[in-house]
Structures are given as C-alpha cells and as structure tokens.
Design a protein around this motif. Structure first.
Motif, short mmCIF file in Angstrom:
data_model
loop_
_atom_site.label_atom_id
_atom_site.label_comp_id
_atom_site.label_asym_id
_atom_site.label_seq_id
_atom_site.Cartn_x
_atom_site.Cartn_y
_atom_site.Cartn_z
N PRO A 13 0.84 -1.21 0.00
CA PRO A 13 0.00 0.00 0.00
C PRO A 13 0.87 1.25 0.00
O PRO A 13 2.00 1.25 0.49
N THR A 14 0.36 2.32 -0.56
CA THR A 14 1.08 3.59 -0.56
C THR A 14 0.08 4.72 -0.42
O THR A 14 -1.13 4.52 -0.48
N SER A 15 0.60 5.93 -0.24
CA SER A 15 -0.25 7.10 -0.16
C SER A 15 -0.95 7.33 -1.49
O SER A 15 -0.39 7.06 -2.56
N PHE A 16 -2.17 7.85 -1.44
CA PHE A 16 -2.95 8.08 -2.66
C PHE A 16 -2.27 9.08 -3.58
O PHE A 16 -2.33 8.97 -4.80
N THR A 17 -1.59 10.08 -3.01
CA THR A 17 -0.97 11.12 -3.82
C THR A 17 0.54 11.03 -3.90
O THR A 17 1.14 11.50 -4.86
N ASP A 18 1.19 10.46 -2.89
CA ASP A 18 2.64 10.41 -2.85
C ASP A 18 3.10 8.96 -2.94
O ASP A 18 3.04 8.22 -1.98
N PHE A 19 3.58 8.57 -4.12
CA PHE A 19 4.02 7.20 -4.34
C PHE A 19 5.23 6.91 -3.46
O PHE A 19 6.23 7.60 -3.51
N GLN A 20 5.12 5.87 -2.65
CA GLN A 20 6.20 5.48 -1.75
C GLN A 20 6.70 4.10 -2.12
O GLN A 20 5.92 3.16 -2.24
N ARG A 21 8.01 3.96 -2.30
CA ARG A 21 8.54 2.64 -2.61
C ARG A 21 9.26 2.03 -1.41
O ARG A 21 10.00 1.06 -1.56
N THR A 22 9.10 2.62 -0.26
CA THR A 22 9.60 2.04 0.98
C THR A 22 8.43 1.92 1.94
O THR A 22 7.36 2.47 1.71
N SER A 23 8.65 1.18 3.04
CA SER A 23 7.58 1.03 4.02
C SER A 23 7.18 2.41 4.54
O SER A 23 8.03 3.24 4.86
N THR A 24 5.89 2.65 4.58
CA THR A 24 5.41 3.99 4.90
C THR A 24 4.51 3.97 6.13
O THR A 24 3.81 3.00 6.40
N ALA A 25 4.55 5.08 6.87
CA ALA A 25 3.71 5.22 8.05
C ALA A 25 2.57 6.20 7.79
O ALA A 25 1.90 6.61 8.73
N THR A 26 2.33 6.57 6.54
CA THR A 26 1.30 7.55 6.24
C THR A 26 0.01 6.93 5.71
O THR A 26 -0.92 7.64 5.37
N SER A 27 -0.05 5.61 5.63
CA SER A 27 -1.28 4.93 5.21
C SER A 27 -1.49 3.71 6.09
O SER A 27 -0.58 2.92 6.31
N ALA A 28 -2.73 3.56 6.59
CA ALA A 28 -3.07 2.40 7.42
C ALA A 28 -3.92 1.41 6.64
O ALA A 28 -4.38 0.41 7.20
N GLU A 29 -4.14 1.65 5.37
CA GLU A 29 -5.04 0.81 4.58
C GLU A 29 -4.44 -0.57 4.32
O GLU A 29 -3.22 -0.76 4.40
N ARG A 30 -5.30 -1.50 3.97
CA ARG A 30 -4.85 -2.86 3.69
C ARG A 30 -5.70 -3.48 2.60
O ARG A 30 -6.81 -3.01 2.31
N SER A 31 -5.16 -4.51 1.96
CA SER A 31 -5.90 -5.24 0.93
C SER A 31 -5.58 -6.73 1.02
O SER A 31 -4.47 -7.12 1.37
N ILE A 32 -6.60 -7.52 0.72
CA ILE A 32 -6.41 -8.96 0.55
C ILE A 32 -6.52 -9.22 -0.95
O ILE A 32 -7.56 -8.93 -1.56
#
Length: 476
Positions: free
Chosen positions: A436-455
C-alpha cells in the motif's frame, strides 16, 4: 536500431492511450477494442510470497498516525506519537506571578481531501487517548523505536472521533470578551494544570531562552491509545503538524500594572519546520511515531511463519503502517525468448485482483498500491515504467496505475518496459514488491502515512489469480 525505434513507438502509443484518464477509479479499465494494442497475448505466471515490512522512518512525515485497530484478518495494530513541544518564541515571558487556568493539547486531524483521513470505524468505536510526558527528548524516528515515558498520566480524551467535522472553540482576547472561532477537525486533551504550571510557567524566561533549553527541560509529550478503555474495532487517525493548528495551548492569569489581573493565552507549537542545512527543507521535525503489529492467531501470521508452504495459498496480504507486503517473481520471463522467440513487448500489464468478497467498511481496500523493485544492493528502486510515466507531462505517474478500480475490484499496473528489460536480461530480477502507498505520494519504501490494507489473489488462486498479461510481436 530497429528495436529502439519500435520501442519508442510503443511508449508513445501507450502515453496516447492513457493520457485522457483523469479519474483514478478508472485506471486500468478495459480500453476501447478499436484502440487496443494488438499482438499475441500470453498470460505469464506470477509467483507471490508474503513478506513482513521493515520498520519505517517516521522523521518528517506529511502526516502522522495515532490509534488502535483490531482486524479479524490482520490482527491488532497500534500507533502512538512522541511530540516535541517548542516555545512560541525565545525567552517567552509569562509575566508576573502567572497562574495557569488551563493547558490543552490540540491535535489537528489531517484534512487533505484526497487522502483517507481515518482508517477504521468512526461510527461505533470509542477512543481513549492518554497523554504522558516523555522521559527523554525525541532523537530516534524508526517506527519500531520505543519512546520512554514518565508513568504519571497527564491527560485523557475519551469519545468518538469526527475527522470530517469542524468545531467551534473559544478564543481568549486580553482585555476583551472571548470570541468563538471555527477550526478544522481536531481533538482537545486537557492536561494536568499543576504539572504544566511547574514544568513550564514556573521556569520563567530562562526556561524558554532557546528551543534547546526548553526541550532539554520539558522533553515533550507522548500520546497513545488506552486499549482497556477503548471499545469497538477501532481505527487509525492521521494528524497534520505542518501548520499552526496543532499545539499546546496555555491559558493563564498574570498581574498587569495598569489593569490588575489579565487572562491571556499562548500556543506552543508541536513540531517545528526544519531550517538548517543539515535537515531537509520544508520538513517538520521533532515528531516520531511508534507502530506495532500483532498478528497472533491470524491468517497473516500463518503465511509469515510458513513462507514456502506445501499447500499453496489462494490469497496474500498488503498492509500499510509498515505491516506486510507481497514479493512477486516472474518465472516465465527468464525463458520467454526460448519459448516464444525474440519479441517486442507491445504492452504488459500486471493485474492484481481482490482475493475476497467486496471489501466493506470499516476495512475497505487500499486506495492505491505501489509496485517497485530491488536493485542489486537490495535497495528499493523504481520500475522503469513508473519513472517514464512520472516524467510525462500528460497524466504523470497515474498512467503507471496502481489505483483501486472499485467496479472491477482490482488494480492494474502498466509494466511494458520492465517486462521487456527482464526478458532481454537488461534488468536483473532481484525482487519485485507490492505494498500500500499514499494516494498522492508514491512510496517505494515502508510507509507510516497509510493504514489501509488489501487482501489480493495469490499466484496459486483458482479465481482472482494475480497475472501478467503480455501482448507481444515476434521479430526476426
């Protein structure tokens, strides 16, 4: 030279086809058959493996997490905040014989319209937030770093969170009637008056002479969820410290030579904009997040503990807040030329489908995923297609994909150049990752700005299998 021209033509056609896409929800939808790129289609296999994320760097984030969440699939997640308080100015003077009326910690919820302000349940859950004093000033910023605190409770907020609701607060005007002011969504936590009187007001101007002297004395505050007093499945809220809306508000009475006793107030800011050359410009410093995941008894724990199972898994997992990601490998690409002949890749798309029924509140699917690779040093690097689309003036990185299509319950990435490079062995497959990454800021490392998850569907799924669609033209 022939290959170079055709590869450039492929890129230009791809940019033309996707340039009109403005709605992220439509990224990855089927194109008009009359405009589709033609070629022979092969669905190349993708292997997936669940990987636990490394701790995230929480220095200078654009927003910070705080909360506690119990997810039946992903277990328990908690996030706490270490907050450095700064004097509003050097040698700030509280006046003669100041007596504190109130001290309130004000935390502004993030109001960025395109981001998930809160992930979890705001309807049925009650949140209890405790505030303590830090035992040491903030010097470490990894999300796994435990910040020492003094165990005396300084304040508590208990109630529901309303991330979309503005509120009215009283503003003190010295010598005049107080006024009401509408402020952004925030939580206000009253703090122990005797402690703040002794720890701040009684210091006088010597205590606020410089930022360093004040921080050395006061250390800072620590906010965490009281898990015993909170109810419901919970959630993670995000707070913004980049403006002037998060602060420690002090209201006190002081002796005025002309009018006797005056009531006045001041806001000591939380965090501070970095200004020296050793720090990154336009970054808030002095704030750190502690994040902990507990996967005990969950399907996620089972896959982490058994990464190479004898019985294949039909789903894999993605989780923000430095939770879990999925590693992908492409076993069909190493021998692609031997199987299909030398080829130009007209288009390649990685299709990632939701591996469950439609995700529902409060645990909706992540709005956006990142897709990145490791370089030879096993450091995160951009997929070539992401770098190309990011430099495009029309559509930018959105053309690369990764946005959730809520209609078809999937994510699609355009990976044409990456697949061509892997097939031609111009790029070594050191590992490719979904997270998962931020909706506006693409992160290619582990991020603490999004708590979302997907299965999502795994490589061994019967339905909703993750797949790599390759459209190619065979060349001599």
């Amino acid at each position: 030279m022939k290959f170079t021209k055709q590869d450039l033509l492929t890129l230009l056609i791809g940019l033309f086809l996707f340039a009109s896409c403005k709605n992220p929800d439509g990224v990855g939808l089927d194109v008009d058959p009359n405009a589709a790129i033609t070629g022979t289609l092969v669905v190349s296999p993708v292997k997936s493996q669940l990987v636990q994320e490394d701790a995230a760097n929480t220095y200078g984030l654009n927003r910070y997490p705080l909360g506690y969440m119990v997810d039946p699939t992903f277990g328990k997640t908690e996030a706490a905040l270490a907050l450095t308080v700064y004097p509003v100015s050097a040698s700030y003077d509280f006046g003669t014989a100041p007596v504190l009326d109130s001290a309130v910690l004000v935390l502004k919820l993030d109001t960025t319209s395109t981001l998930t302000k809160f992930y979890g349940d705001t309807t049925n859950s009650k949140y209890s937030i405790d505030v303590y004093q830090l035992a040491n000033k903030v010097t470490t910023y990894k999300s796994s770093d435990i910040q020492a605190i003094n165990n005396t409770l300084l304040g508590n907020f208990t109630g529901k969170l309303a991330p979309n609701t503005k509120r009215k607060v009283s503003v003190i005007v010295p010598g005049k009637t107080d006024t009401l002011k509408t402020v952004p969504a925030q939580i206000r936590i009253p703090l122990n008056k005797a402690f703040i009187q002794n720890a701040i007001l009684n210091l006088g101007t010597a205590g606020t002479a410089t930022d360093a002297k004040f921080i050395e004395s006061f250390k800072g505050l620590y906010a965490q969820i009281n898990k015993t007093s909170s109810t419901g499945v919970g959630g993670i809220a995000f707070f913004n410290f980049s403006g002037s809306d998060s602060y420690l508000q002090l209201v006190w009475k002081k002796t005025n030579s002309s009018s006797g006793i005056d009531t006045t107030s001041v806001n000591f800011p939380i965090g501070k904009m970095a200004t020296n050359a050793a720090q990154t410009a336009n970054v808030i410093s002095g704030i750190a997040a502690y994040i902990k995941h507990d996967y005990t008894g969950t399907p996620v724990q089972e896959q982490i503990a058994t990464p190479n199972p004898s019985a294949p898994y039909s789903v894999t997992y993605l989780q923000g807040l430095a939770g879990v990601k999925t590693k992908l490998t492409f076993p069909g690409l190493a021998g692609f030329t031997g199987t299909y002949g030398k080829a130009i890749i007209n288009k390649a798309e990685l299709v990632v489908e939701i591996g469950e029924n439609a995700p529902a509140y409060p645990f909706n699917a992540a709005q956006r995923l990142s897709l990145y690779r490791w370089d030879i040093a096993q450091q995160p690097a951009d997929i070539p297609d992401f770098a190309t689309f990011s430099s495009s003036a029309s559509g930018g990185a959105a053309l690369f994909g990764g946005y959730f299509d809520s209609l078809k319950k999937r994510y699609i990435f355009i990976v044409t150049s990456y697949v061509q490079g892997l097939i031609d062995k111009n790029i070594e497959d050191e590992g490719t990752f979904l997270a998962p990454t931020s909706f506006t800021d693409f992160q290619r490392t582990s991020t603490a700005t999004s708590a979302e998850r997907s299965i999502i569907g795994a490589s061994d799924a019967t339905a909703n299998k993750i797949k790599l669609n390759i459209y190619y033209t065979k060349i001599n």
